[in-house]
Design a protein around this motif. Structure first.
Motif, PDB file in Angstrom:
ATOM      1  N   ASP A 148       0.841  -1.183   0.000  1.00  0.00           N
ATOM      2  CA  ASP A 148       0.000   0.000   0.000  1.00  0.00           C
ATOM      3  C   ASP A 148       0.885   1.246   0.000  1.00  0.00           C
ATOM      4  O   ASP A 148       1.774   1.388   0.863  1.00  0.00           O
ATOM      5  N   PRO A 149       0.702   2.161  -0.964  1.00  0.00           N
ATOM      6  CA  PRO A 149       1.605   3.309  -1.102  1.00  0.00           C
ATOM      7  C   PRO A 149       1.733   4.178   0.147  1.00  0.00           C
ATOM      8  O   PRO A 149       2.841   4.625   0.480  1.00  0.00           O
ATOM      9  N   VAL A 150       0.626   4.421   0.841  1.00  0.00           N
ATOM     10  CA  VAL A 150       0.698   5.222   2.069  1.00  0.00           C
ATOM     11  C   VAL A 150       1.499   4.487   3.133  1.00  0.00           C
ATOM     12  O   VAL A 150       2.376   5.066   3.789  1.00  0.00           O
ATOM     13  N   ASP A 151       1.217   3.205   3.317  1.00  0.00           N
ATOM     14  CA  ASP A 151       1.946   2.417   4.316  1.00  0.00           C
ATOM     15  C   ASP A 151       3.438   2.399   4.018  1.00  0.00           C
ATOM     16  O   ASP A 151       4.278   2.502   4.924  1.00  0.00           O
ATOM     17  N   ARG A 152       3.790   2.241   2.755  1.00  0.00           N
ATOM     18  CA  ARG A 152       5.204   2.164   2.382  1.00  0.00           C
ATOM     19  C   ARG A 152       5.896   3.500   2.614  1.00  0.00           C
ATOM     20  O   ARG A 152       7.037   3.552   3.101  1.00  0.00           O
ATOM     21  N   PHE A 153       5.225   4.600   2.296  1.00  0.00           N
ATOM     22  CA  PHE A 153       5.806   5.926   2.499  1.00  0.00           C
ATOM     23  C   PHE A 153       6.071   6.165   3.984  1.00  0.00           C
ATOM     24  O   PHE A 153       7.160   6.608   4.372  1.00  0.00           O
ATOM     25  N   GLU A 357      -1.769   9.556  -5.356  1.00  0.00           N
ATOM     26  CA  GLU A 357      -2.937   9.111  -6.127  1.00  0.00           C
ATOM     27  C   GLU A 357      -2.542   8.334  -7.385  1.00  0.00           C
ATOM     28  O   GLU A 357      -3.198   7.356  -7.763  1.00  0.00           O
ATOM     29  N   GLU A 358      -1.483   8.752  -8.037  1.00  0.00           N
ATOM     30  CA  GLU A 358      -1.065   8.066  -9.266  1.00  0.00           C
ATOM     31  C   GLU A 358      -0.763   6.592  -8.984  1.00  0.00           C
ATOM     32  O   GLU A 358      -1.062   5.724  -9.806  1.00  0.00           O
ATOM     33  N   ASP A 359      -0.184   6.295  -7.834  1.00  0.00           N
ATOM     34  CA  ASP A 359       0.094   4.903  -7.462  1.00  0.00           C
ATOM     35  C   ASP A 359      -1.195   4.100  -7.336  1.00  0.00           C
ATOM     36  O   ASP A 359      -1.277   2.948  -7.793  1.00  0.00           O
ATOM     37  N   TYR A 360      -2.202   4.686  -6.707  1.00  0.00           N
ATOM     38  CA  TYR A 360      -3.472   3.971  -6.519  1.00  0.00           C
ATOM     39  C   TYR A 360      -4.188   3.759  -7.844  1.00  0.00           C
ATOM     40  O   TYR A 360      -4.805   2.711  -8.071  1.00  0.00           O
ATOM     41  N   ARG A 361      -4.096   4.720  -8.728  1.00  0.00           N
ATOM     42  CA  ARG A 361      -4.704   4.550 -10.046  1.00  0.00           C
ATOM     43  C   ARG A 361      -3.965   3.470 -10.841  1.00  0.00           C
ATOM     44  O   ARG A 361      -4.588   2.728 -11.618  1.00  0.00           O
ATOM     45  N   ASP A 375     -14.470   5.673  -7.096  1.00  0.00           N
ATOM     46  CA  ASP A 375     -13.724   6.885  -6.794  1.00  0.00           C
ATOM     47  C   ASP A 375     -12.274   6.801  -7.229  1.00  0.00           C
ATOM     48  O   ASP A 375     -11.570   7.799  -7.242  1.00  0.00           O
ATOM     49  N   VAL A 376     -11.782   5.597  -7.557  1.00  0.00           N
ATOM     50  CA  VAL A 376     -10.391   5.410  -7.949  1.00  0.00           C
ATOM     51  C   VAL A 376     -10.360   5.005  -9.416  1.00  0.00           C
ATOM     52  O   VAL A 376     -10.590   3.855  -9.762  1.00  0.00           O
ATOM     53  N   GLY A 377     -10.092   5.952 -10.286  1.00  0.00           N
ATOM     54  CA  GLY A 377     -10.058   5.644 -11.704  1.00  0.00           C
ATOM     55  C   GLY A 377      -8.720   5.057 -12.103  1.00  0.00           C
ATOM     56  O   GLY A 377      -7.673   5.442 -11.577  1.00  0.00           O
ATOM     57  N   ALA A 378      -8.741   4.109 -13.040  1.00  0.00           N
ATOM     58  CA  ALA A 378      -7.508   3.470 -13.480  1.00  0.00           C
ATOM     59  C   ALA A 378      -6.651   4.450 -14.260  1.00  0.00           C
ATOM     60  O   ALA A 378      -7.156   5.304 -14.991  1.00  0.00           O
ATOM     61  N   ARG A 412      -8.295   3.368   1.066  1.00  0.00           N
ATOM     62  CA  ARG A 412      -8.017   4.783   0.769  1.00  0.00           C
ATOM     63  C   ARG A 412      -9.061   5.424  -0.139  1.00  0.00           C
ATOM     64  O   ARG A 412      -8.969   6.612  -0.442  1.00  0.00           O
ATOM     65  N   ALA A 413     -10.060   4.672  -0.577  1.00  0.00           N
ATOM     66  CA  ALA A 413     -10.979   5.136  -1.617  1.00  0.00           C
ATOM     67  C   ALA A 413     -11.674   6.447  -1.259  1.00  0.00           C
ATOM     68  O   ALA A 413     -11.770   7.365  -2.086  1.00  0.00           O
ATOM     69  N   LYS A 414     -12.160   6.572  -0.030  1.00  0.00           N
ATOM     70  CA  LYS A 414     -12.913   7.784   0.317  1.00  0.00           C
ATOM     71  C   LYS A 414     -12.024   9.022   0.274  1.00  0.00           C
ATOM     72  O   LYS A 414     -12.482  10.127  -0.029  1.00  0.00           O
ATOM     73  N   PHE A 415     -10.732   8.845   0.552  1.00  0.00           N
ATOM     74  CA  PHE A 415      -9.814   9.988   0.519  1.00  0.00           C
ATOM     75  C   PHE A 415      -9.518  10.427  -0.907  1.00  0.00           C
ATOM     76  O   PHE A 415      -9.166  11.586  -1.146  1.00  0.00           O
ATOM     77  N   LEU A 416      -9.664   9.501  -1.852  1.00  0.00           N
ATOM     78  CA  LEU A 416      -9.354   9.802  -3.243  1.00  0.00           C
ATOM     79  C   LEU A 416     -10.549  10.359  -4.006  1.00  0.00           C
ATOM     80  O   LEU A 416     -10.429  10.711  -5.177  1.00  0.00           O
TER      81      LEU A 416
END
Length: 429
Positions: A148-153, A357-361, A375-378, A412-416
């Motif tokens: 997960d990008p947030v966890d890794r950061f 966000e780019e990581d999640y997309r 809420d998370v577009g590819a 993380r969807a609601k935040f995005l």
């Protein structure tokens, strides 16, 4: 020539080979230096059954440029037992590239491959080898660890915080100033964080940012990354100076993403990359991490992809010396270590998720049609091989991989969802 290991690679791999050496046959009196690598390719050795019906003949017909190497004298007869006794392994450095993203389980993955007789080309802590080998060959498989990008950061920030000597009340030895020169390889802070720490002379800018500007608090940096923050531009620049955190998942895979100048992605030639394998690290429940299961199947997949049949692989793994300690016993995974133990607040989590966000997309693109959140577009356009991230191994592992990625998005969807307003607005709902 064998692979050139340095730093942690050298220390852990040497440890693993020493474990193998403790179970060598009694009449082994080899005088070879442990650092020597003996390269024997096709037709230079004979293959013999260790037991009736067990054959290693497929090791003579490896594909994709892989070959067997040994760190000790080659046996006159190669079987499952002498393979380990002579510290042999399959060299896949030409065909397999491992993008090891820091603080995402990559150390566990890499050394699990080593202890199971596989050596690949590893890029860490940043892409080191040229993209041309991926696009044009001979690299045919790209292996990547995804957390997960947030966890890794946050893990990267806290890890660096842990490694740096504190200004006050520091009891650890300062590296390198307080470590004897002969002991410096063994006492590097990333190997012994409870005993040593980096003094300010080595990483002055990182220490300035983490300790003085953000007070060792990842949440403070995360909130500074909010789009509405007065310090957002400065905070973005600060992220580029923090090891492991400065390169996002999208940055690692940038050559396979959109080129904004040409509006195209890089072209993979027919002899170039043909397999994209993601190994996910996601804690879907308090006692359930899928990393080891993914890694175990990756070992099997790489053997099979390079021409080793199931019978040979089964023989090799069954005869692996039991006194070889598992990677989990050799090293405590650094992704789970933190500096101060501070965690993100809701606003900081939202700000950081939007920054990444780019990581999640990109993760959404890997999953494909199944969208757990509108809420998370590819991310688009992306090279289609990225969609193969979970499409390897058993059906159960494929489903688990997709579930891991979906879990990352769901959290993380609601935040995005920017239609909900700023992060403060989202948190107040």
């Amino acid at each position: 020539m064998g692979p050139k290991w340095t730093g942690m690679d050298y220390i852990i791999c040497t440890y693993i080979y020493k474990q193998i050496r403790t179970v060598t046959v009694a009449d082994d009196r080899s005088s070879n230096n442990d650092n020597d690598v003996i390269d024997m390719r096709l037709n230079n050795y004979t293959v013999e059954n260790e037991e009736a019906g067990e054959s290693l003949s497929s090791l003579q017909n490896l594909s994709h440029g892989a070959f067997v190497q040994c760190r000790k004298d080659w046996p006159s007869r190669l079987n499952a037992s002498t393979f380990w006794d002579r510290q042999c392994y399959l060299n896949m450095t030409k065909s397999v590239r491992f993008y090891h993203l820091g603080k995402g389980g990559g150390g566990t993955i890499f050394f699990s491959l080593v202890e199971n007789g596989i050596v690949v080309q590893r890029d860490h802590p940043r892409p080191i080898h040229g993209i041309e080998q991926i696009l044009n060959g001979p690299v045919s498989t790209l292996l990547i660890n995804i957390r997960d990008p947030v966890d890794r950061f946050v893990s990267a920030f806290n890890w660096r915080s842990l490694l740096f000597c504190q200004r006050d009340g520091e009891n650890r030895k300062k590296y390198p100033s307080e470590i004897d020169e002969k002991d410096r390889r063994r006492y590097q802070p990333h190997l012994r964080p409870q005993e040593t720490c980096f003094d300010e002379s080595l990483y002055p800018k990182q220490i300035e940012i983490i300790q003085r500007l953000y007070n060792d608090d990842a949440n403070k940096m995360a909130e500074s990354l909010c789009e509405e923050s007065n310090n957002v531009e400065q905070a973005v620049q600060h992220t580029k100076l923090i090891s492991h955190a400065k390169l996002s998942l999208a940055e690692w895979l940038r050559p396979l993403l959109l080129d904004t100048d040409t509006n195209t992605t890089s072209l993979i030639k027919p002899k170039g990359l043909s397999s994209f394998m993601a190994i996910t690290l996601e804690q879907q429940s308090p006692h359930n991490s899928s990393l080891l299961q993914h890694t175990s199947e990756a070992v099997h997949q790489l053997y099979f992809d390079h021409g080793v049949d199931e019978r040979t692989l089964d023989s090799l793994l069954r005869h692996k010396p039991i006194r070889i300690k598992r990677v989990s016993e050799i090293m405590t995974h650094s992704s789970n270590k933190t500096g101060t133990g501070k965690v993100l607040g809701a606003i900081g989590e939202c700000c950081l998720a939007r920054f990444l966000e780019e990581d999640y997309r990109l993760i959404q693109y890997m999953i494909g049609d199944v969208n757990p959140s509108k809420d998370v577009g590819a991310l688009d356009p992306v090279h289609t091989i990225i969609r193969e991230a979970c499409k390897w191994g058993s059906l159960k592992r494929r489903e688990l991989c997709r579930a891991d990625l979906q879990s990352m998005l769901h959290r993380r969807a609601k935040f995005l969802d920017r239609s909900l307003g700023t992060c403060r607005d989202v948190v107040s709902l």
